[in-house]
Design a protein around this motif. Structure first.
Motif, PDB file in Angstrom:
ATOM      1  N   LEU A  52      15.279  14.876   3.675  1.00 56.28           N
ATOM      2  CA  LEU A  52      15.301  13.522   4.220  1.00 56.28           C
ATOM      3  C   LEU A  52      16.239  12.663   3.376  1.00 56.28           C
ATOM      4  N   PRO A  53      17.390  12.263   3.910  1.00 51.47           N
ATOM      5  CA  PRO A  53      18.279  11.361   3.164  1.00 51.47           C
ATOM      6  C   PRO A  53      17.706   9.950   3.133  1.00 51.47           C
ATOM      7  N   TYR A  54      18.036   9.210   2.094  1.00 53.47           N
ATOM      8  CA  TYR A  54      17.539   7.829   1.999  1.00 53.47           C
ATOM      9  C   TYR A  54      18.609   6.917   1.420  1.00 53.47           C
ATOM     10  N   ALA A  55      18.598   5.676   1.912  1.00 54.32           N
ATOM     11  CA  ALA A  55      19.353   4.610   1.262  1.00 54.32           C
ATOM     12  C   ALA A  55      18.474   3.947   0.205  1.00 54.32           C
ATOM     13  N   ALA A  56      17.165   3.879   0.522  1.00 55.19           N
ATOM     14  CA  ALA A  56      16.174   3.379  -0.431  1.00 55.19           C
ATOM     15  C   ALA A  56      14.935   4.244  -0.306  1.00 55.19           C
ATOM     16  N   LEU A  57      14.277   4.459  -1.434  1.00 50.20           N
ATOM     17  CA  LEU A  57      13.090   5.307  -1.485  1.00 50.20           C
ATOM     18  C   LEU A  57      11.963   4.535  -2.156  1.00 50.20           C
TER      19      LEU A  57
ATOM     20  N   PRO B 103      18.544   4.790   6.093  1.00 53.27           N
ATOM     21  CA  PRO B 103      17.121   5.111   6.224  1.00 53.27           C
ATOM     22  C   PRO B 103      16.327   4.756   4.967  1.00 53.27           C
ATOM     23  N   VAL B 104      15.085   4.351   5.183  1.00 52.61           N
ATOM     24  CA  VAL B 104      14.137   4.114   4.103  1.00 52.61           C
ATOM     25  C   VAL B 104      13.073   5.199   4.192  1.00 52.61           C
ATOM     26  N   VAL B 105      12.890   5.943   3.105  1.00 50.58           N
ATOM     27  CA  VAL B 105      11.854   6.970   3.035  1.00 50.58           C
ATOM     28  C   VAL B 105      10.743   6.453   2.132  1.00 50.58           C
ATOM     29  N   ILE B 106       9.518   6.589   2.616  1.00 47.45           N
ATOM     30  CA  ILE B 106       8.343   6.152   1.868  1.00 47.45           C
ATOM     31  C   ILE B 106       7.460   7.375   1.634  1.00 47.45           C
ATOM     32  N   VAL B 107       7.191   7.673   0.368  1.00 42.96           N
ATOM     33  CA  VAL B 107       6.347   8.816   0.028  1.00 42.96           C
ATOM     34  C   VAL B 107       4.949   8.301  -0.274  1.00 42.96           C
ATOM     35  N   GLY B 108       4.023   8.597   0.622  1.00 46.62           N
ATOM     36  CA  GLY B 108       2.653   8.110   0.502  1.00 46.62           C
ATOM     37  C   GLY B 108       2.327   7.155   1.626  1.00 46.62           C
ATOM     38  N   ALA B 109       1.343   7.505   2.456  1.00 43.32           N
ATOM     39  CA  ALA B 109       0.977   6.672   3.609  1.00 43.32           C
ATOM     40  C   ALA B 109      -0.338   5.953   3.381  1.00 43.32           C
ATOM     41  N   GLY B 110      -0.637   5.645   2.122  1.00 39.66           N
ATOM     42  CA  GLY B 110      -1.837   4.884   1.812  1.00 39.66           C
ATOM     43  C   GLY B 110      -1.605   3.391   1.946  1.00 39.66           C
ATOM     44  N   ALA B 111      -2.291   2.623   1.118  1.00 38.48           N
ATOM     45  CA  ALA B 111      -2.228   1.166   1.225  1.00 38.48           C
ATOM     46  C   ALA B 111      -0.814   0.643   1.035  1.00 38.48           C
ATOM     47  N   ALA B 112      -0.141   1.060  -0.039  1.00 36.24           N
ATOM     48  CA  ALA B 112       1.198   0.542  -0.338  1.00 36.24           C
ATOM     49  C   ALA B 112       2.233   1.042   0.661  1.00 36.24           C
ATOM     50  N   GLY B 113       2.213   2.342   0.938  1.00 33.34           N
ATOM     51  CA  GLY B 113       3.235   2.919   1.805  1.00 33.34           C
ATOM     52  C   GLY B 113       3.174   2.397   3.218  1.00 33.34           C
ATOM     53  N   SER B 114       1.980   2.346   3.802  1.00 37.73           N
ATOM     54  CA  SER B 114       1.861   1.875   5.178  1.00 37.73           C
ATOM     55  C   SER B 114       2.192   0.391   5.287  1.00 37.73           C
ATOM     56  N   ALA B 115       1.763  -0.397   4.285  1.00 36.17           N
ATOM     57  CA  ALA B 115       2.084  -1.829   4.303  1.00 36.17           C
ATOM     58  C   ALA B 115       3.585  -2.059   4.197  1.00 36.17           C
ATOM     59  N   ALA B 116       4.264  -1.249   3.376  1.00 35.85           N
ATOM     60  CA  ALA B 116       5.719  -1.382   3.243  1.00 35.85           C
ATOM     61  C   ALA B 116       6.419  -1.059   4.547  1.00 35.85           C
ATOM     62  N   ALA B 117       6.000   0.011   5.210  1.00 40.35           N
ATOM     63  CA  ALA B 117       6.636   0.389   6.472  1.00 40.35           C
ATOM     64  C   ALA B 117       6.512  -0.725   7.499  1.00 40.35           C
ATOM     65  N   GLU B 118       5.328  -1.309   7.594  1.00 39.98           N
ATOM     66  CA  GLU B 118       5.128  -2.387   8.558  1.00 39.98           C
ATOM     67  C   GLU B 118       5.954  -3.616   8.194  1.00 39.98           C
ATOM     68  N   TRP B 119       5.990  -3.943   6.899  1.00 42.58           N
ATOM     69  CA  TRP B 119       6.691  -5.166   6.512  1.00 42.58           C
ATOM     70  C   TRP B 119       8.201  -5.027   6.703  1.00 42.58           C
ATOM     71  N   LEU B 120       8.737  -3.842   6.567  1.00 48.94           N
ATOM     72  CA  LEU B 120      10.160  -3.644   6.854  1.00 48.94           C
ATOM     73  C   LEU B 120      10.471  -4.066   8.276  1.00 48.94           C
ATOM     74  N   ARG B 121       9.626  -3.696   9.216  1.00 50.99           N
ATOM     75  CA  ARG B 121       9.841  -4.103  10.601  1.00 50.99           C
ATOM     76  C   ARG B 121       9.637  -5.607  10.768  1.00 50.99           C
ATOM     77  N   ARG B 122       8.651  -6.157  10.098  1.00 53.84           N
ATOM     78  CA  ARG B 122       8.406  -7.594  10.215  1.00 53.84           C
ATOM     79  C   ARG B 122       9.577  -8.407   9.676  1.00 53.84           C
TER      80      ARG B 122
END
Length: 514
Positions: free
Chosen positions: A224-229, A130-149
């Motif tokens: 929340l466990p993470y492999a990458a944070l 799992p990848v955990v992202i702390v912060g759903a602003g510009a950086a966090g939301s863009a990272a979540a989307e790009w992981l899927r892309r």
């Protein structure tokens, strides 16, 4: 958010276009029925893509071609000419593409193709945890989307106590605050988008990080466990330390909830005082003035932006505001805030039924420092945006990275930088090992003046500012020795794009030489 690049402009593509009309690397605007299309010739290939940027509707025909990409003149979004994919923020959605057939010396536009926003780039990631992202602003939301892309199929958890996030934060002080952008424009994605792409949103705050067990502990008690944070905690607005600063009519502007509260108050009052001539303060001043309020700006500076943009550009923006009726009390500060007024440091009293504090922000590094990560005016990261813990990355306002081009560490608080760093962090989390070499960019719009700024000059000490004019356009270069650190432009969009591309090329060359 004005629309640009409309249909029925440029060349009618119904009967094809002579190849001779397509100069190498020069965009040609056209239309096929009601569809606005951009044609670009690269060698023996002719590309056809949508002519309108998916960010704010900028006209791509007025943009810059760099390799097999086109860059929007308004806010420097980058699209692939081959696939229409949005390769660089602030655009998140692709543009459509069309097939092109070349015959008898003419290029004919054929069938339309449109990719989904998170279409996979054709790679499958080996990272499963799992990848955990702390912060759903510009950086966090863009990272979540790009992981899927990039083909990541594992769990993604996006943690932020702000239930509205992610949304278009730059608009909160511009069109939305003016009342010209409806609230449905503000969310970055429609309802159900994150569920559809298996990105879990958790509206909670993080209490601490257990690096040894690789667990993020939430205030609710959830682990929340993470492999990458990825830490993308952004910034927090500074407050005024004066009597009355905690009164109900005193606001800062960072969140959608903040902007809603200001709008609700602004609809009931007539006089507002802005504390601080920062970018946020001046944008708020312009927006509330356009709502018809009596606006005064109080700041200790001699000129707005003098220390960051220089005297000439500071005067230009000051004149724009004054021309629209904004009042200034420069060289002064607020000493105290009363129920319906503020008292300044020289004793003057100004009516103020609404006070907006725009005196800067501080990077939110609490989690990083409490976790023992290296920090110094931000979280220290390497060229891959990794912190001192190889399993933890940082992006956005909190990240302080080594700039390949200048050899100096920098940290900036720009929306586009945060988005692009989130995208870069996602690539590196997945092991693609791509150094961060993008050039910082931001824009500000104040009344009819729109400034584009590329590069980074944190202060003018030791720099010289060179200004040039081209008709109504202006350019301001921030130079140290023979090094151009930044460029600010007004109505010189192509120059801004060209300088950004040159700086980017220098940055990538410097990174490759190391």
């Amino acid at each position: 958010m004005a629309e640009g690049g409309g249909a029925n402009t440029g060349v009618d593509l119904q009967d094809g276009v002579p190849l001779g009309a397509l100069a190498e690397g020069v965009p040609l605007a056209g239309h096929l029925g009601e569809e606005a299309i951009l044609l670009v010739r690269r060698g023996d290939t002719v590309h056809a893509i949508g002519a309108t940027c998916t960010h704010y509707g900028g006209p791509l025909a007025e943009g810059l071609i760099v390799g097999d990409t086109v860059r929007c003149p308004w806010h420097h979004a980058c699209f692939s000419l081959r696939t229409g994919e949005a390769l660089g923020a602030p655009a998140l959605n692709p543009v459509a593409t069309w097939t092109v057939e070349v015959r008898d010396g003419r290029a004919f536009v054929g069938g339309r193709q449109e990719a989904a926003p998170l279409s996979s780039r054709g790679r499958r990631s080996d990272v499963r945890g799992p990848v955990v992202i702390v912060g759903a602003g510009a950086a966090g939301s863009a990272a979540a989307e790009w992981l899927r892309r990039e083909g990541f199929v594992g769990d993604i958890v996006l943690v932020d106590p702000d239930r509205d996030a992610p949304y278009d934060r730059p608009n909160l002080s511009k069109d939305y605050l003016q009342g010209t952008a409806p609230e449905e424009w503000i969310p970055l994605r429609p309802a159900g988008f994150y569920e559809e792409h298996r990105i879990e949103r958790v509206s909670d705050a993080v209490s601490r990080i257990d690096r040894e067990r690789r667990v993020v502990l939430l205030q609710s008690g959830v682990s929340l466990p993470y492999a990458a944070l990825l830490l993308a905690t952004g910034s927090t607005p500074r407050r005024l330390d004066v009597p009355g600063a905690d009164r109900e009519h005193v606001h800062t502007l960072r969140s959608l909830a903040d902007s809603r509260s200001i709008i609700a108050r602004a609809e009931k009052v007539g006089r507002v005082v802005i504390a601080g001539a920062s970018f946020i303060g001046m944008e708020v001043a312009a927006s509330l003035r356009q709502r018809g309020l009596d606006v005064s700006v109080v700041a200790p500076d001699r000129l707005p932006f003098e220390r960051t943009l220089g005297e000439e550009l500071g005067n230009l923006l000051l004149d724009v505001h004054r021309g629209h009726g904004v009042q200034f009390r420069l060289g002064r500060t607020i000493a105290r805030i009363e129920d319906a007024s503020v008292v300044l440091s020289d004793g003057e009293e100004l009516g103020a039924e609404l006070v907006i504090v725009g005196v800067g922000v501080d990077p939110d590094v609490r989690l990083a420092t409490e976790s023992g990560l290296d920090a110094d005016n931000g979280v220290l990261v390497d060229e891959y945006l990794r912190t001192s813990d190889p399993h933890i990355y940082a992006a956005g306002d909190i990240a302080r990275w080594p700039d390949a081009r200048t050899g100096r560490r920098m940290r900036v608080e720009h929306w586009v930088v945060a988005q692009r760093q989130g995208q870069a962090a996602a690539r590196n989390i997945l092991g693609l090992a791509q150094a961060w070499t993008d050039v910082p960019f931001f824009w500000t719009t104040q009344f009819d003046a729109s400034v584009r700024y590329v590069g980074h000059a944190p202060g003018l000490d030791g720099l010289r500012v060179e200004s040039t004019s081209d008709g109504d356009g202006r350019a301001f270069r921030y130079i140290e020795g023979n090094t151009l650190h930044a460029l600010a432009t007004v109505s010189r969009d192509m120059l801004s794009l060209e300088v950004e591309a040159d700086m980017e090329s220098e940055s990538r060359a410097a990174a490759g030489a190391r």
